[in-house]
Every structure is written in structure tokens, then in C-alpha cells.
Write a protein that holds these residues in place. Structure first.
Motif, PDB file in Angstrom:
ATOM      1  N   MET A   1      76.621  41.565 124.848  1.00 21.38           N
ATOM      2  CA  MET A   1      75.195  41.312 124.682  1.00 21.38           C
ATOM      3  C   MET A   1      74.909  39.805 124.781  1.00 21.38           C
ATOM      4  O   MET A   1      75.752  38.978 124.412  1.00 21.38           O
ATOM      5  N   LEU A   2      73.759  39.493 125.289  1.00 25.12           N
ATOM      6  CA  LEU A   2      73.318  38.107 125.452  1.00 25.12           C
ATOM      7  C   LEU A   2      72.380  37.763 124.308  1.00 25.12           C
ATOM      8  O   LEU A   2      71.358  38.419 124.099  1.00 25.12           O
ATOM      9  N   ARG A   3      72.738  36.727 123.554  1.00 25.43           N
ATOM     10  CA  ARG A   3      71.945  36.315 122.390  1.00 25.43           C
ATOM     11  C   ARG A   3      70.992  35.187 122.798  1.00 25.43           C
ATOM     12  O   ARG A   3      71.427  34.184 123.383  1.00 25.43           O
ATOM     13  N   LEU A   4      69.705  35.363 122.510  1.00 25.93           N
ATOM     14  CA  LEU A   4      68.687  34.394 122.899  1.00 25.93           C
ATOM     15  C   LEU A   4      67.788  34.060 121.718  1.00 25.93           C
ATOM     16  O   LEU A   4      67.538  34.904 120.848  1.00 25.93           O
ATOM     17  N   ASP A   5      67.300  32.831 121.718  1.00 28.88           N
ATOM     18  CA  ASP A   5      66.258  32.415 120.775  1.00 28.88           C
ATOM     19  C   ASP A   5      64.973  32.268 121.581  1.00 28.88           C
ATOM     20  O   ASP A   5      64.849  31.361 122.407  1.00 28.88           O
ATOM     21  N   LEU A   6      64.035  33.177 121.383  1.00 33.21           N
ATOM     22  CA  LEU A   6      62.809  33.169 122.177  1.00 33.21           C
ATOM     23  C   LEU A   6      62.006  31.883 122.003  1.00 33.21           C
ATOM     24  O   LEU A   6      61.227  31.519 122.881  1.00 33.21           O
ATOM     25  N   ARG A   7      62.208  31.189 120.916  1.00 34.63           N
ATOM     26  CA  ARG A   7      61.464  29.942 120.697  1.00 34.63           C
ATOM     27  C   ARG A   7      61.858  28.851 121.680  1.00 34.63           C
ATOM     28  O   ARG A   7      61.100  27.909 121.919  1.00 34.63           O
ATOM     29  N   ASP A   8      63.048  28.973 122.264  1.00 37.10           N
ATOM     30  CA  ASP A   8      63.537  27.970 123.219  1.00 37.10           C
ATOM     31  C   ASP A   8      63.235  28.330 124.669  1.00 37.10           C
ATOM     32  O   ASP A   8      63.574  27.561 125.579  1.00 37.10           O
ATOM     33  N   ILE A   9      62.635  29.485 124.893  1.00 37.92           N
ATOM     34  CA  ILE A   9      62.371  29.965 126.251  1.00 37.92           C
ATOM     35  C   ILE A   9      60.941  29.620 126.648  1.00 37.92           C
ATOM     36  O   ILE A   9      60.017  29.767 125.833  1.00 37.92           O
ATOM     37  N   PRO A  10      60.712  29.139 127.867  1.00 40.96           N
ATOM     38  CA  PRO A  10      59.343  28.829 128.294  1.00 40.96           C
ATOM     39  C   PRO A  10      58.462  30.078 128.329  1.00 40.96           C
ATOM     40  O   PRO A  10      58.888  31.124 128.832  1.00 40.96           O
ATOM     41  N   PHE A  11      57.264  29.952 127.800  1.00 42.85           N
ATOM     42  CA  PHE A  11      56.265  31.020 127.831  1.00 42.85           C
ATOM     43  C   PHE A  11      55.086  30.556 128.675  1.00 42.85           C
ATOM     44  O   PHE A  11      54.562  29.454 128.482  1.00 42.85           O
ATOM     45  N   TYR A  12      54.680  31.396 129.613  1.00 43.53           N
ATOM     46  CA  TYR A  12      53.509  31.153 130.447  1.00 43.53           C
ATOM     47  C   TYR A  12      52.487  32.241 130.139  1.00 43.53           C
ATOM     48  O   TYR A  12      52.844  33.415 130.040  1.00 43.53           O
ATOM     49  N   TYR A  13      51.236  31.853 129.978  1.00 42.41           N
ATOM     50  CA  TYR A  13      50.215  32.874 129.780  1.00 42.41           C
ATOM     51  C   TYR A  13      49.078  32.662 130.766  1.00 42.41           C
ATOM     52  O   TYR A  13      48.713  31.548 131.100  1.00 42.41           O
ATOM     53  N   ILE A  14      48.544  33.793 131.241  1.00 43.68           N
ATOM     54  CA  ILE A  14      47.505  33.810 132.263  1.00 43.68           C
ATOM     55  C   ILE A  14      46.151  33.921 131.573  1.00 43.68           C
ATOM     56  O   ILE A  14      45.939  34.815 130.745  1.00 43.68           O
ATOM     57  N   VAL A  85      50.427  40.375 118.512  1.00 42.77           N
ATOM     58  CA  VAL A  85      51.801  40.530 118.036  1.00 42.77           C
ATOM     59  C   VAL A  85      51.904  41.753 117.133  1.00 42.77           C
ATOM     60  O   VAL A  85      51.136  41.896 116.177  1.00 42.77           O
ATOM     61  N   LYS A  86      52.859  42.613 117.431  1.00 47.47           N
ATOM     62  CA  LYS A  86      53.137  43.755 116.562  1.00 47.47           C
ATOM     63  C   LYS A  86      54.241  43.423 115.564  1.00 47.47           C
ATOM     64  O   LYS A  86      54.128  43.724 114.381  1.00 47.47           O
ATOM     65  N   ARG A  87      55.305  42.827 116.038  1.00 47.59           N
ATOM     66  CA  ARG A  87      56.416  42.421 115.178  1.00 47.59           C
ATOM     67  C   ARG A  87      57.105  41.255 115.854  1.00 47.59           C
ATOM     68  O   ARG A  87      56.900  40.990 117.042  1.00 47.59           O
ATOM     69  N   TRP A  88      57.969  40.534 115.111  1.00 49.27           N
ATOM     70  CA  TRP A  88      58.559  39.332 115.691  1.00 49.27           C
ATOM     71  C   TRP A  88      59.838  38.946 114.974  1.00 49.27           C
ATOM     72  O   TRP A  88      59.892  38.843 113.751  1.00 49.27           O
ATOM     73  N   ASP A  89      60.875  38.761 115.755  1.00 52.03           N
ATOM     74  CA  ASP A  89      62.108  38.117 115.320  1.00 52.03           C
ATOM     75  C   ASP A  89      62.564  37.311 116.529  1.00 52.03           C
ATOM     76  O   ASP A  89      62.897  37.898 117.567  1.00 52.03           O
ATOM     77  N   PRO A  90      62.561  35.992 116.449  1.00 51.86           N
ATOM     78  CA  PRO A  90      62.847  35.192 117.644  1.00 51.86           C
ATOM     79  C   PRO A  90      64.266  35.309 118.166  1.00 51.86           C
ATOM     80  O   PRO A  90      64.521  35.033 119.342  1.00 51.86           O
ATOM     81  N   ILE A  91      65.205  35.715 117.330  1.00 48.45           N
ATOM     82  CA  ILE A  91      66.598  35.856 117.767  1.00 48.45           C
ATOM     83  C   ILE A  91      66.815  37.284 118.230  1.00 48.45           C
ATOM     84  O   ILE A  91      66.712  38.232 117.454  1.00 48.45           O
ATOM     85  N   ILE A  92      67.093  37.433 119.528  1.00 46.38           N
ATOM     86  CA  ILE A  92      67.271  38.776 120.084  1.00 46.38           C
ATOM     87  C   ILE A  92      68.611  38.858 120.811  1.00 46.38           C
ATOM     88  O   ILE A  92      69.167  37.843 121.241  1.00 46.38           O
ATOM     89  N   GLU A  93      69.109  40.065 120.941  1.00 52.12           N
ATOM     90  CA  GLU A  93      70.298  40.336 121.736  1.00 52.12           C
ATOM     91  C   GLU A  93      69.936  41.386 122.769  1.00 52.12           C
ATOM     92  O   GLU A  93      69.439  42.460 122.419  1.00 52.12           O
ATOM     93  N   ILE A  94      70.192  41.071 124.030  1.00 56.70           N
ATOM     94  CA  ILE A  94      69.832  41.959 125.126  1.00 56.70           C
ATOM     95  C   ILE A  94      71.057  42.179 126.014  1.00 56.70           C
ATOM     96  O   ILE A  94      72.018  41.404 125.955  1.00 56.70           O
ATOM     97  N   PRO A  95      71.048  43.200 126.840  1.00 54.80           N
ATOM     98  CA  PRO A  95      72.199  43.435 127.727  1.00 54.80           C
ATOM     99  C   PRO A  95      72.451  42.246 128.656  1.00 54.80           C
ATOM    100  O   PRO A  95      71.509  41.648 129.196  1.00 54.80           O
TER     101      PRO A  95
END
Length: 225
Positions: A1-14, A85-95
Motif C-alpha cells: 500500500m502507498l501511504r500519503l498525506d493529503l495535506r502535502d498534495i496539490p489541490f486544484y478547484y474549479i 466534507v463528509k469525513r476526513w483523515d489526511p493520512i491515507i493508504e491506497i493501492p
């Protein structure tokens, strides 16, 4: 699994230039979530809203993959400005093999020229599903260039050739890639009651069927060009 911190990832909104309240709300949401790199993408207006959405998505993707605009590269997240936002945990693990990961889901899918309650999915592990034909584009994290290139071409075709929804194309290419989603989403849509209903509840709790025959209420064919 790949561990990511969403706070460090760029977010773009339209966001449309005249949708000032939505812009302020998006800035507040992303600030409260602790997102460090946020960029607003000025949405494109078009006489058909579908084409405007596709063209705006294309602008967002091209900004995200431009090394001058976004030197951080992948992964990146693109949001529409009608999310909550429904729920939030910035640390995620994805395939580790994920081409894209949906932070917002939809109970509607695209199957045999029909759009309706037809999402096909398999459980990858508890809380994470692999999806094969899910509609929606309000909260997607993009990870791999091969998928991003194809999504860019989907947006170009939808926005300028047929002037229609890009998420139909998104759904139709999922079966050939590794696309995953949270069963219980982080973000849901608030722009209409119907959108909120199918984007809020966990996907595993929503009605889902195989569409193998013509169903008049859900039949939505598209032009090729």
C-alpha cells in the motif's frame, strides 16, 4: 500500500469567476483541512454547462501537469466547487498500482450507453473499492501519467468535439485502468438533492444493477463527433 498525506498534495478547484461565495467556501474548506498547496482554476462558461465543465477540467489538468505552474507534479487532486466534507483523515493508504483514486464517489455508473444505478465495483480491502464504470468527477486524485493523459483527451473530446459531460468518458475508461475509491467518501456534492443523495452514502450501501438491456429512463447515447 502507498501511504500519503493529503495535506502535502496539490489541490486544484474549479470555480466560475462570478461564483464568489463558492470560492470563499472552498478556500475556507481547504484551509480547515490543512491543505498546503491550493490553486483556484477559473472555470469556463459555455452555453451548455456540460461543455463548460469539460473545458474547465481540461484547464485544471493542464495546469496540474505544467511543471512551471505545478512543480510538485503527481499526485494531485481536482475538485469541483460544489463539494462538502463528509469525513476526513489526511493520512491515507491506497493501492500502489492506483492510476487514480476517487475521494468522492457516485452511485451512478455508465453501462452500455445508459447512465444510472449501474456502478460495477469489487472490494479491494475493507473501505476501498476498485471501480469500473463510476460517474462523477467532483473529487479525484490523479497519480499516473498514462491515466492522466487519457483523461486529458476525454476532456478535450467532451468539451470541444461533442460538448457533453466529461465524467461519462471518465467512467468508460476505468475498466482498463486501476481506479479505486473510498467506499465511504471524503467529499460529497451539494449542488442538487439528487447529486447529494448518490454522492453521500457509501457505495456498498447504494443500489447497483447490471444494465444488459435497453432501459428507456436511463438511456443516454452520445455522439462520437
Amino acid at each position: 500500500m502507498l501511504r500519503l498525506d493529503l495535506r502535502d498534495i496539490p489541490f486544484y478547484y474549479i470555480n466560475l469567476d462570478d461564483a464568489v461565495e463558492r470560492n470563499e467556501r472552498m478556500k475556507s474548506i481547504l484551509s480547515e483541512l490543512g491543505i498546503k498547496n491550493v490553486r483556484r482554476i477559473s472555470a469556463t462558461k459555455h452555453e451548455t454547462g456540460q461543455a463548460g465543465t469539460a473545458r474547465s477540467m481540461l484547464n485544471a489538468i493542464e495546469s496540474a501537469i505544467n511543471p512551471v505552474v505545478s512543480p510538485l507534479g503527481t499526485p494531485f487532486v481536482i475538485l469541483e466547487d460544489d463539494i462538502a466534507v463528509k469525513r476526513w483523515d489526511p493520512i491515507i493508504e491506497i493501492p500502489e498500482n492506483a492510476d487514480a483514486f476517487y475521494l468522492g464517489i457516485s452511485g451512478w455508473g455508465r453501462m452500455n450507453s445508459h447512465s444510472g444505478p449501474f456502478v460495477q465495483w469489487e472490494q479491494y480491502e475493507p473501505g476501498i473499492l476498485q471501480v469500473y464504470n463510476m460517474l462523477g468527477g467532483h473529487a479525484i486524485m490523479y497519480l499516473r501519467k498514462r491515466y492522466i493523459d487519457l483523461v486529458r483527451r476525454v476532456c478535450l473530446h467532451a468539451g470541444y468535439d461533442i460538448e457533453d459531460h466529461p465524467d461519462i468518458g471518465f467512467a468508460e475508461i476505468q475498466r482498463w485502468h486501476n481506479v479505486y475509491a473510498f467506499d465511504d467518501p471524503y467529499f460529497f456534492q451539494t449542488s442538487s438533492g439528487g447529486n447529494e443523495r448518490v454522492t453521500y452514502a457509501p457505495l456498498s450501501e447504494q443500489e447497483s444493477h447490471e444494465c444488459m438491456n435497453y432501459m428507456r429512463n436511463f438511456f443516454l447515447p452520445l455522439n462520437v463527433i
